[in-house]
Design a protein around this motif. Structure first.
Motif, PDB file in Angstrom:
ATOM      1  N   ALA A  74       5.277 -89.673  14.274  1.00 21.62           N
ATOM      2  CA  ALA A  74       5.876 -88.350  14.101  1.00 21.62           C
ATOM      3  C   ALA A  74       7.294 -88.483  13.547  1.00 21.62           C
ATOM      4  O   ALA A  74       7.687 -87.761  12.618  1.00 21.62           O
ATOM      5  N   TYR A  75       8.052 -89.415  14.113  1.00 21.71           N
ATOM      6  CA  TYR A  75       9.428 -89.620  13.655  1.00 21.71           C
ATOM      7  C   TYR A  75       9.443 -90.065  12.198  1.00 21.71           C
ATOM      8  O   TYR A  75      10.216 -89.542  11.379  1.00 21.71           O
ATOM      9  N   TYR A  76       8.591 -90.998  11.839  1.00 21.63           N
ATOM     10  CA  TYR A  76       8.568 -91.551  10.486  1.00 21.63           C
ATOM     11  C   TYR A  76       8.211 -90.481   9.468  1.00 21.63           C
ATOM     12  O   TYR A  76       8.858 -90.348   8.415  1.00 21.63           O
ATOM     13  N   PHE A  77       7.193 -89.674   9.754  1.00 23.20           N
ATOM     14  CA  PHE A  77       6.768 -88.643   8.815  1.00 23.20           C
ATOM     15  C   PHE A  77       7.846 -87.587   8.637  1.00 23.20           C
ATOM     16  O   PHE A  77       8.205 -87.220   7.505  1.00 23.20           O
ATOM     17  N   TRP A  78       8.385 -87.083   9.737  1.00 25.04           N
ATOM     18  CA  TRP A  78       9.324 -85.971   9.646  1.00 25.04           C
ATOM     19  C   TRP A  78      10.711 -86.409   9.188  1.00 25.04           C
ATOM     20  O   TRP A  78      11.497 -85.587   8.721  1.00 25.04           O
ATOM     21  N   THR A 126      -2.665 -87.639  12.016  1.00 28.30           N
ATOM     22  CA  THR A 126      -2.410 -88.922  12.672  1.00 28.30           C
ATOM     23  C   THR A 126      -2.111 -88.656  14.137  1.00 28.30           C
ATOM     24  O   THR A 126      -2.077 -87.503  14.588  1.00 28.30           O
ATOM     25  N   GLY A 127      -1.870 -89.710  14.875  1.00 22.67           N
ATOM     26  CA  GLY A 127      -1.487 -89.519  16.270  1.00 22.67           C
ATOM     27  C   GLY A 127      -0.202 -88.721  16.391  1.00 22.67           C
ATOM     28  O   GLY A 127      -0.036 -87.925  17.316  1.00 22.67           O
ATOM     29  N   GLY A 128       0.705 -88.926  15.435  1.00 20.60           N
ATOM     30  CA  GLY A 128       1.962 -88.184  15.458  1.00 20.60           C
ATOM     31  C   GLY A 128       1.779 -86.703  15.203  1.00 20.60           C
ATOM     32  O   GLY A 128       2.594 -85.887  15.652  1.00 20.60           O
ATOM     33  N   GLU A 137      -1.110 -84.055   3.410  1.00 21.89           N
ATOM     34  CA  GLU A 137      -2.495 -84.446   3.143  1.00 21.89           C
ATOM     35  C   GLU A 137      -2.654 -85.949   2.932  1.00 21.89           C
ATOM     36  O   GLU A 137      -3.788 -86.453   2.965  1.00 21.89           O
ATOM     37  N   HIS A 138      -1.548 -86.667   2.709  1.00 21.50           N
ATOM     38  CA  HIS A 138      -1.609 -88.117   2.490  1.00 21.50           C
ATOM     39  C   HIS A 138      -0.553 -88.819   3.350  1.00 21.50           C
ATOM     40  O   HIS A 138       0.339 -89.496   2.829  1.00 21.50           O
ATOM     41  N   PRO A 139      -0.639 -88.671   4.659  1.00 19.43           N
ATOM     42  CA  PRO A 139       0.378 -89.306   5.515  1.00 19.43           C
ATOM     43  C   PRO A 139       0.142 -90.809   5.650  1.00 19.43           C
ATOM     44  O   PRO A 139      -0.977 -91.296   5.439  1.00 19.43           O
ATOM     45  N   HIS A 195       0.422 -95.449   9.896  1.00 12.15           N
ATOM     46  CA  HIS A 195       1.322 -96.195  10.772  1.00 12.15           C
ATOM     47  C   HIS A 195       2.562 -96.552   9.971  1.00 12.15           C
ATOM     48  O   HIS A 195       2.454 -96.986   8.819  1.00 12.15           O
ATOM     49  N   PRO A 196       3.752 -96.402  10.547  1.00 15.74           N
ATOM     50  CA  PRO A 196       4.971 -96.786   9.826  1.00 15.74           C
ATOM     51  C   PRO A 196       4.908 -98.254   9.428  1.00 15.74           C
ATOM     52  O   PRO A 196       4.521 -99.101  10.242  1.00 15.74           O
ATOM     53  N   PRO A 197       5.223 -98.576   8.194  1.00 15.49           N
ATOM     54  CA  PRO A 197       5.154 -99.980   7.768  1.00 15.49           C
ATOM     55  C   PRO A 197       6.134-100.848   8.550  1.00 15.49           C
ATOM     56  O   PRO A 197       7.250-100.434   8.857  1.00 15.49           O
TER      57      PRO A 197
END
Length: 454
Positions: free
Chosen positions: A50-54, A210-212, A435-437, A440-442
């Protein structure tokens, strides 16, 4: 149209575009801080997702806010030279404090927040996120202080036509500032909440969650369900303050043409300023006095009390009703979604969000509802100050540029085209990201650090 009208339209276009992005970032960074704290406490990778995406959404939004904010500052010189000439001793320092404290704080730690994962300690990364969040709020503090001073000026004297500060505490903490500042922070919370909930709902609809996504959606719905009632409460207090200091604005937004006791509340109608009436008005007896003054028998001043010194009625009459209507819908949707999530957790369904498709589509459709409510509220505030730029002391026409109208029209057209393209692109990028998250953060390893350095 003359230079004054064109300059006002151009400034409205610029501020309307600019305000969209700080309204998101002010609160979004606090959401990021919450996501980070939850990850550090639970070590649940969903919180880091969640943190990585946002964080990526925040970076994109912050960049557009900075660019459009620079354009805003130019307009004080190009379209409103008299404003800085007459109020520069007050507006200059306040804008300078915003840059020296808030913007430098954001700029200094934004890089660590965006790119520091794996490169600095988790504590430093957390502190950087916290300081960027504090910077966005501090920026709102100074900007809202200046804007509120223009609405309810205090702590100054006029010397040779210039506004000279005599009490900086009174300037900064002017009569309407506490209410406007709280109102804006809550508006940002709601805007960011519905943006998060809307994009997360879209991910669930499209099967790209995702889980986030589940963590962020639940957090946003809870935040919105709490913030919306508080917004109505602060709005009521702000209304009482406005009635005291800007009664002409209240008379215009409620369509009160003649001073009267036990004034009715006009739900809908068509204001006719030339005729001095509201056609086809749907009214509730005595309710305006009760809501605005908390007294059913209170006397409310009408527009007849302010000849030549009240704002145009129709724009703020309708903008106010749009703001209240959208806010009411946001409250309803947030509470329904929160109730469903509570029932789901109470039934032991786990951390994954399982909402009916109609609710998901509703949340997705309201992704940018915060923008609509914010813009309509901002129009009430700014148009409602007219014909003054510093309420009661300095008229807008006195500080407008003398540039030829065609020159202003050309730049206005260019702004509208560029802003339109940027806005469509921004929404399109958010849709693509949802739509393309990245699932998992690399991981950041010495090898990837070496590639980054190269």
């Amino acid at each position: 149209m003359d230079a004054l009208i064109l300059s006002r339209i151009q400034f409205a276009a610029n501020i309307s575009f600019h305000i969209l992005f700080p309204t998101i970032t002010i609160a979004l960074c606090w959401f990021l801080l919450f996501f980070r704290l939850r990850f550090l406490k639970t070590r649940d990778p969903a919180w880091e997702e969640a943190y990585y995406f946002w964080t990526k959404v925040f970076a994109l939004t912050f960049a557009l806010g900075v660019v459009s904010g620079i354009v805003m500052s130019f307009q004080f010189g190009t379209n409103w030279p008299g404003f800085m000439e007459k109020t520069g001793d007050i507006s200059g320092p306040l804008l300078g404090y915003e840059v020296l404290t808030a913007f430098f704080l954001e700029a200094s730690f934004l890089g660590i927040m965006l790119f520091g994962r794996g490169r600095v300690s988790e504590r430093v990364h957390l502190i950087a996120t916290m300081l960027v969040a504090a910077g966005t709020t501090l920026s709102a503090f100074w900007i809202l202080s200046l804007n509120s001073w223009m609405q309810t000026p205090a702590g100054f004297e006029i010397v040779d036509g210039r506004f000279i500060p005599v009490d900086w505490l009174a300037v900064v903490f002017n009569p309407s500032f506490p209410y406007r500042f709280a109102h804006k922070l809550l508006a940002s919370t709601l805007t960011a909440s519905f943006l998060i909930a809307g994009l997360c709902a879209w991910q669930l609809i499209k099967g790209s969650a995702t889980g986030g996504t589940h963590k962020a959606l639940r957090t946003a719905v809870v935040a919105a369900s709490v913030a919306m009632p508080l917004q109505f409460l602060v709005g009521d207090m702000h209304g009482l303050n406005t009635l005291e200091h800007q009664p002409a604005k209240i008379a215009a937004l409620e369509g009160i043409w003649q001073t009267e006791k036990s004034a009715p509340l006009t739900l809908f109608g068509f204001p006719d300023e030339a005729a001095g009436t509201t056609h086809y008005a749907v009214k509730i007896p005595k309710l305006a006095s009760l809501i605005l003054a908390h007294d059913m028998d209170a006397e409310l001043k009408g527009l007849n009390e302010f000849p030549g010194a009240h704002p145009p009625v129709a724009p703020i009459f309708w903008a106010f009703r749009v703001m209240v209507g959208v806010g009411s819908l946001m409250l309803l949707v947030a509470w329904v979604a929160a109730w469903m999530l509570w029932r789901q957790r109470h039934a032991g369904a786990g951390a994954r969000v399982e909402l009916p498709r109609p609710i998901l589509y509703t949340l997705a459709g309201m992704t940018f509802s915060g923008w609509l409510a914010t813009l309509s509220g901002w129009y009430v505030t700014e148009i409602g100050r007219q014909p003054f730029i510093v309420y009661g002391h300095l008229r807008t026409a006195e500080v407008a540029t003398q540039l030829p109208s065609p020159m202003i029209a050309v730049t206005l057209t260019a702004y509208l085209i560029v802003y339109g393209l940027l806005l469509v692109t921004y929404v399109g990028v958010l849709k693509y990201m949802a739509e393309h998250p990245v699932k998992h953060p690399p991981e950041v390893t010495p090898a990837t650090l070496g590639k980054a350095g190269a």
